[in-house]
Design a protein around this motif. Sequence first.
Motif, PDB file in Angstrom:
ATOM      1  N   VAL A  68      33.057  44.958  37.949  1.00  0.00           N
ATOM      2  CA  VAL A  68      33.110  44.460  39.325  1.00  0.00           C
ATOM      3  C   VAL A  68      31.734  44.596  39.964  1.00  0.00           C
ATOM      4  O   VAL A  68      31.087  45.642  39.868  1.00  0.00           O
ATOM      5  CB  VAL A  68      34.147  45.237  40.156  1.00  0.00           C
TER       6      VAL A  68
ATOM      7  N   PHE B 120      41.590  32.506  40.846  1.00  0.00           N
ATOM      8  CA  PHE B 120      41.309  33.733  41.598  1.00  0.00           C
ATOM      9  C   PHE B 120      42.184  34.886  41.088  1.00  0.00           C
ATOM     10  O   PHE B 120      41.713  36.016  40.937  1.00  0.00           O
ATOM     11  CB  PHE B 120      41.573  33.481  43.086  1.00  0.00           C
ATOM     12  N   LYS B 121      43.452  34.571  40.819  1.00  0.00           N
ATOM     13  CA  LYS B 121      44.373  35.593  40.333  1.00  0.00           C
ATOM     14  C   LYS B 121      43.941  36.106  38.964  1.00  0.00           C
ATOM     15  O   LYS B 121      43.996  37.311  38.682  1.00  0.00           O
ATOM     16  CB  LYS B 121      45.789  34.997  40.263  1.00  0.00           C
TER      17      LYS B 121
ATOM     18  N   GLU C  52      39.258  41.890  36.534  1.00  0.00           N
ATOM     19  CA  GLU C  52      38.455  42.936  37.166  1.00  0.00           C
ATOM     20  C   GLU C  52      39.253  44.233  37.302  1.00  0.00           C
ATOM     21  O   GLU C  52      38.678  45.332  37.257  1.00  0.00           O
ATOM     22  CB  GLU C  52      37.950  42.473  38.531  1.00  0.00           C
TER      23      GLU C  52
ATOM     24  N   LYS D 223      40.931  38.381  39.413  1.00  0.00           N
ATOM     25  CA  LYS D 223      41.335  39.659  39.987  1.00  0.00           C
ATOM     26  C   LYS D 223      41.974  40.558  38.928  1.00  0.00           C
ATOM     27  O   LYS D 223      41.713  41.769  38.887  1.00  0.00           O
ATOM     28  CB  LYS D 223      42.327  39.389  41.130  1.00  0.00           C
TER      29      LYS D 223
ATOM     30  N   SER E 263      31.178  39.449  43.624  1.00  0.00           N
ATOM     31  CA  SER E 263      32.380  38.806  43.104  1.00  0.00           C
ATOM     32  C   SER E 263      33.210  38.229  44.248  1.00  0.00           C
ATOM     33  O   SER E 263      33.337  38.849  45.305  1.00  0.00           O
ATOM     34  CB  SER E 263      33.230  39.808  42.329  1.00  0.00           C
TER      35      SER E 263
ATOM     36  N   THR F 173      36.199  38.279  44.636  1.00  0.00           N
ATOM     37  CA  THR F 173      37.324  39.156  44.967  1.00  0.00           C
ATOM     38  C   THR F 173      36.942  40.234  45.964  1.00  0.00           C
ATOM     39  O   THR F 173      37.819  40.885  46.538  1.00  0.00           O
ATOM     40  CB  THR F 173      37.859  39.850  43.695  1.00  0.00           C
ATOM     41  N   GLN F 174      35.673  40.433  46.186  1.00  0.00           N
ATOM     42  CA  GLN F 174      35.220  41.545  47.037  1.00  0.00           C
ATOM     43  C   GLN F 174      35.100  41.124  48.502  1.00  0.00           C
ATOM     44  O   GLN F 174      34.114  41.416  49.172  1.00  0.00           O
ATOM     45  CB  GLN F 174      33.883  42.083  46.511  1.00  0.00           C
TER      46      GLN F 174
END
Length: 792
Positions: free
Chosen positions: A56, A42-43, A49, A46, A60, A62-63
């Motif tokens: 993005v 995940f990092k 992006e 992120k 995603s 991350t959103q």
Amino acid sequence: MPSAQTAAERIAELRSEIDAHNYRYYVLDEPSVPDAEYDRLFKELKALEAEHPELVTPESPTQRVGGEALATFGQVRHEVPMLSLGNAFEEKHLVDFDRRVREGLDLPAGDLFGAGAEVEYSCEPKLDGLAVSLLYENGHLVRGATRGDGSTGEDISANVRTVRNIPLKLHGTGWPAVLEVRGEIYMPKAGFEALNARQLESGAKPFANPRNAAAGSLRQLDSKITASRPLELCAYGVGRSDGELPDTHIGILNALKSWGLPISRELKLAKGIADCWAYYDAIGEKRDALPYEIDGVVFKVNSVAQQRELGFRAREPRWAIAHKFPAREEVTELLDVEFQVGRTGAITPVARLKPVQVAGVTVSNATLHNMDEVARLGVMIGDTVIVRRAGDVIPQILGLIPERRPADARAVQVPEQCPVCGSAVERTQLIKRSKGRESVSEGSIYRCVGRLACQAQLKQAIIHFVSRRAMDIDGLGDKIVEQLVDRGLVNSPADLYCLTREQVIELEGFAEISTRNLLNAIDASRKPTLARFIYALGIPDVGEETAKLLARALGSLERIGRALPDVLVYLPEIGLEVAHEIHSFFEDEHNRTVITQLRARGVELQEEGELHPEFAACATLAGLIDKLNIPFIASTGAQRLADRFGSLDAIISADWLDLRQVERLTEKAARSLRDYFDHPENARRARQIEAQLREFGMHWQSERKQAAGLPLAGQTWVLTGTLETMSRDEGKARLEALGAKVAGSVSAKTTCVVAGPGAGSKLAKANELGLEVLDEEVFLERLAGLKGIGRD
């Protein structure tokens, strides 16, 4: 830095991998990677992006952090109304529902020659959350809405996008071009407890229950707040669908599962109403072990064709019903508040209620915890209050209905004298100690000062002393203890060991055999382990685990009894407040007398010995200076002082010029140190602590001892669910014998979880954290493999 092309490929790869992990975690309940690996992926996504914001997309992973706050929610008109369900509260209601279904489908009824046709029903728990509608177009989540009044709801699209287990893009293939998913958004029990802990920590008002917390979280205009809340979705059906779907309700739910939407793990098919009733009973039994709150079971005709044939009433389908559990919250009248006296003298307010049925049990009493809770609730005698009961938990008052307060309502007043012995009642004081200062504030507890002269305290102290986890005197129940105290036969725990046959046989319910059995049980308790004895003494704030730690670390009652608070804090998980409670207990003349009497009357402590090797030479000079809490002397300054002077006496006697030679010691710190030790009492206290550290073998100049390591030393284990071949206590004892600490809750520091049948929120938390989980069979194999390993 990768090119835009390679970044796009890696981003797509990461999104696919993270989505797959989310699917296995939330939908299949089969975590595929540890949390640390998931966080790493995940990092990385992120960061990529952030480097390439043009890549993005709304789908995603991350959103899900929330966007700009809204001024208000928009309105959503449901194309297919979100109807409520009819309710059943008794078995006959469910039987009537099945009869109406069979009649509506024109199925043959039972008679003398047969049971008639049986309808297939889907069965799933009724989650206590907020119903929502999720609209997917071409597989993409485009809108989320509340149920509202069934016809019109609120647009909460920004908020539902933050819920972790809602797919922003459907998985797989075969989903309709337009698909409206219906489901319940709820807050798991563990998440609710953590959220309320954060609320209290920040001074905010805690939520009353998980349903309120979920509803409040979803209706935030600032979706960032929603994103911070531990919400989850469980899909239970579809509304609008432009495309083919399976012809059964369970088939539709399994299709939703294959497209990435979580469904109930308790979903089952029942053939006939008898199976439905059996499912209701089974879910009711495991209700408290589930990681989420439920308030009943939902039964639906499984065949979609039969659903269409049955149709709808005005506001509910004819083919579904919610069979509710007995209410866990009810409204009743607060008739009075009485005060009970506990083992430590604490005066606890207890609500006397107008009897009311809550969760199938008649409730007439409820705890109010303490006077701070009374003030927080704002309750008065005569108020109409909301009472909650969950499982075996003592009923509690959640709040009141202010508009129903009568004109003659009375305030709750703490008695000035103990209701049992008439001694004075005093409010406790909280003493916080830091950096050479003590601050005193009022505590929330009121206490009777009568101690063991108060029969209520004496009875509770004896009941605790003889309990199974303490001295384990079988046959000494609460009623017998009350008789012994009321007749003046027992005025302290030591008097138990002076009881005679003539005294016991005169007690109500006793004959020759029962008298002999009780006296034998008392006699058999004369050789407790040191840990059991410490726990049995009932030292405030010293539970089983702390008693075990004291016994294991210091090794003898004599050492524990003399230990200074400043020495006790060298033991793990013992803070200064608990250390002062322990020290004060053994300083008390009455307590010392009772202990002396117990030993004089034949109580011989087992497993006493030397200081545990783990604590030999565990103290440092720098650590001692730091623990004195001298203003402006932090741990780094303490270390520099230790390095410069090498001994406590040298630091105490150091003059101003000596202190100026200490590297990077500020003038303010040097002046504070000098002022501190210029007080003779402070210098005396510091030397006293050092002398005891030396005597106990904990001093930095003491001999270090090599511990014969136990195989599970340093590990933390958790037992949850039911163990079938041994009791939980036996499992705990075997783990502790191998050096493990057995905790009551799961955290990131947990090494392993043993999960038996009925495991609930602890197992869910373990899976969430990616911890090792063993079933009982593997656990026993692990124990067998470790047998014989350990101390030489």
